[in-house]
Design a protein around this motif. Structure first.
Motif, short mmCIF file in Angstrom:
data_model
loop_
_atom_site.label_atom_id
_atom_site.label_comp_id
_atom_site.label_asym_id
_atom_site.label_seq_id
_atom_site.Cartn_x
_atom_site.Cartn_y
_atom_site.Cartn_z
N ARG A 115 -4.89 11.89 18.64
CA ARG A 115 -5.09 12.92 19.54
C ARG A 115 -3.69 13.26 20.34
O ARG A 115 -3.23 14.32 20.68
CB ARG A 115 -6.33 12.79 20.40
CG ARG A 115 -7.52 12.75 19.83
CD ARG A 115 -8.18 14.08 19.78
NE ARG A 115 -9.55 13.92 19.52
CZ ARG A 115 -10.64 13.29 20.23
NH1 ARG A 115 -10.34 13.01 21.61
NH2 ARG A 115 -11.88 13.52 19.87
N SER A 116 -3.29 12.22 21.03
CA SER A 116 -2.14 12.37 21.98
C SER A 116 -0.92 12.37 21.38
O SER A 116 -0.28 11.17 21.13
CB SER A 116 -2.37 11.66 23.05
OG SER A 116 -2.25 10.09 22.65
N ASP A 118 1.84 14.56 21.99
CA ASP A 118 2.80 15.19 22.77
C ASP A 118 4.33 14.34 22.71
O ASP A 118 5.28 14.66 22.30
CB ASP A 118 2.69 15.51 24.22
CG ASP A 118 1.75 16.57 24.20
OD1 ASP A 118 0.70 16.73 23.01
OD2 ASP A 118 1.57 17.20 25.13
#
Ligand code: ADP
Ligand code: MG
Length: 386
Positions: A115-116, A118
């Motif tokens: 999900r993360s 970035d």
């Protein structure tokens, strides 16, 4: 922990007796290779020699007719492509046109349910020097930038091996050179094994630690670029990697550290350490830039060897002038003279002597039927003076 599972195979990539046949045609012929973990390896060969087929077998996109692909001690020959710690970058970047650059790079992570993303995506964009371009779409980037995205999209998966199939083929020459340096930097930074396929000998030599020269499904020779260039093992390598003048001769055995050769009635010698054959039919090889032109035999320095001829062509190509010297027996030798300002141009039509240091020559075994093997300088000579 993200990335590959802990039991992901790692280590040297090994191809063992790898063969691929399409019907009765053998595209890859009993190939055996070890590609060191973390090395930058180039597979170099003309179109159709089996480079892409070899990569596809490593990636799992093509099933070998026989032989194995191993990573360290693990046989991955039968693993599905997505189970292999291998990613591929193609000449056609194959980016998703409707996704942003950010999402193109994040794709592999998202697919694994991470999900993360970035931080990792930002780090990858920075690695390929595309900071800040995440919100754009592929169509808004240049060809070179799109190729960097393709690279970031593959590297974010932290593969053990990155396969690059002529990745710079669509770029113009200047950009290719830039990207070659860039790719080298990135490989050093990530330390992943790169297997780079190209038909461009300069590209292979400029980038790779090890180059394997492939011809008709087989490896002719592999080694460090300078070793291949300075001491080629076959006539094919001698003329695929740069050019060579190969004179047909007969070797009479080694004595006192040198091999005596008779070619076209003249006697030469080559150090035994530069000889891959010392008896029978041989090719005596000298690279064009290792030949030097002077006006007469009296100007040949001590300890050098020479042939006499007539200059039949002079092509001025900027960094050098490339001469053809027609020998008494009719063969044309290539001679490259650096335009360093140190020597005066030789006129076409004049007699000249080409000399070389025997330590720069090499000796190859020759099929008895083969004659001299020299490559013309250019198809259409330019700048001929007369
Ligand atoms: N799927 C296929 N069916 C039949 N022949 C193929 C197939 N794929 C490749 N070949 C042939 O195998 C040879 C090697 O192809 P390839 O590996 O693509 O060469 P390279 O990448 O070095 O240009 C070529 O002669 C090609 O036509
Ligand atoms: Mg190909």
């Amino acid at each position: 922990m993200t990335g590959m599972a802990r039991d992901t195979p790692a280590g040297d990539l090994r191809l063992a007796d790898l063969t691929k046949r399409f019907g009765s045609f053998t595209a890859v012929d009993d190939l055996s290779l070890t590609i060191g973990q973390g090395s930058f390896f180039a597979l170099l060969g003309a179109s159709g020699c089996g480079k892409t087929t070899t990569l596809r077998m490593i990636a799992g996109l093509e099933e070998p007719t026989s032989g194995q692909v191993l990573l360290g001690d693990t046989d991955i020959t039968r693993l599905r492509p997505y189970r292999r710690p291998v990613n591929t970058v193609f000449q056609s970047y194959a980016l998703f046109p409707h996704l942003t650059i950010f999402e193109n790079v994040a794709f592999g992570l998202r697919r694994r349910g991470i999900r993360s993303v970035d931080d990792q995506v930002r780090r990858m964009l920075s690695l390929v020097q595309l900071d800040g371009l995440g919100p754009r779409r592929p169509a808004q980037l240049s060809g070179g930038q799109q190729q960097r995205v393709a690279l970031a999209r593959a590297l974010i998966n932290k593969p053990q091996v990155l396969l690059l199939d002529e990745p710079l083929g669509a770029l113009d020459l200047k950009l290719r050179r830039q990207m070659q340096i860039e790719l080298k930097r990135i490989q050093t930074e990530v330390g992943i094994t790169f297997v780079h396929v190209t038909h461009d000998q300069e590209e292979a030599m400029a980038m790779a630690d090890t180059v394997a020269v492939m011809n008709a499904g087989r490896i002719e020779q592999q080694g460090a670029p300078a070793d291949l260039y300075e001491f080629p093992a076959t006539a094919f390598v001698a003329n695929f990697l740069g050019q060579s003048n190969l004179l047909a001769g007969e070797a009479a055995g080694a004595s006192g550290g040198d091999v005596a050769v008779t070619a076209h009635g003249a006697r030469f010698s080559v150090p035994a350490g530069r000889s891959r054959a010392d008896r029978g039919p041989v090719h005596l090889g000298v690279r064009p830039e290792k030949l030097h032109l002077v006006g007469s035999a009296a100007q040949v320095p001590h300890g050098h060897q020479h042939v006499t001829g007539v200059v039949t062509d002079a092509s001025y190509v900027g960094v050098s002038t490339q001469y053809l010297l027609r020998t008494g027996w009719g063969t044309e030798l290539s001679v490259f003279a650096a335009n360093s300002g140190a020597s005066t141009p030789v006129q076409v039509g004049s007699e000249a002597v080409a000399y070389w240091d025997p330590r720069h020559a090499f000796l190859l075994p020759r099929d008895a039927a083969d004659t001299d093997w020299t490559a013309p300088v250019l198809d259409e000579p330019v700048g001929v003076s007369s």
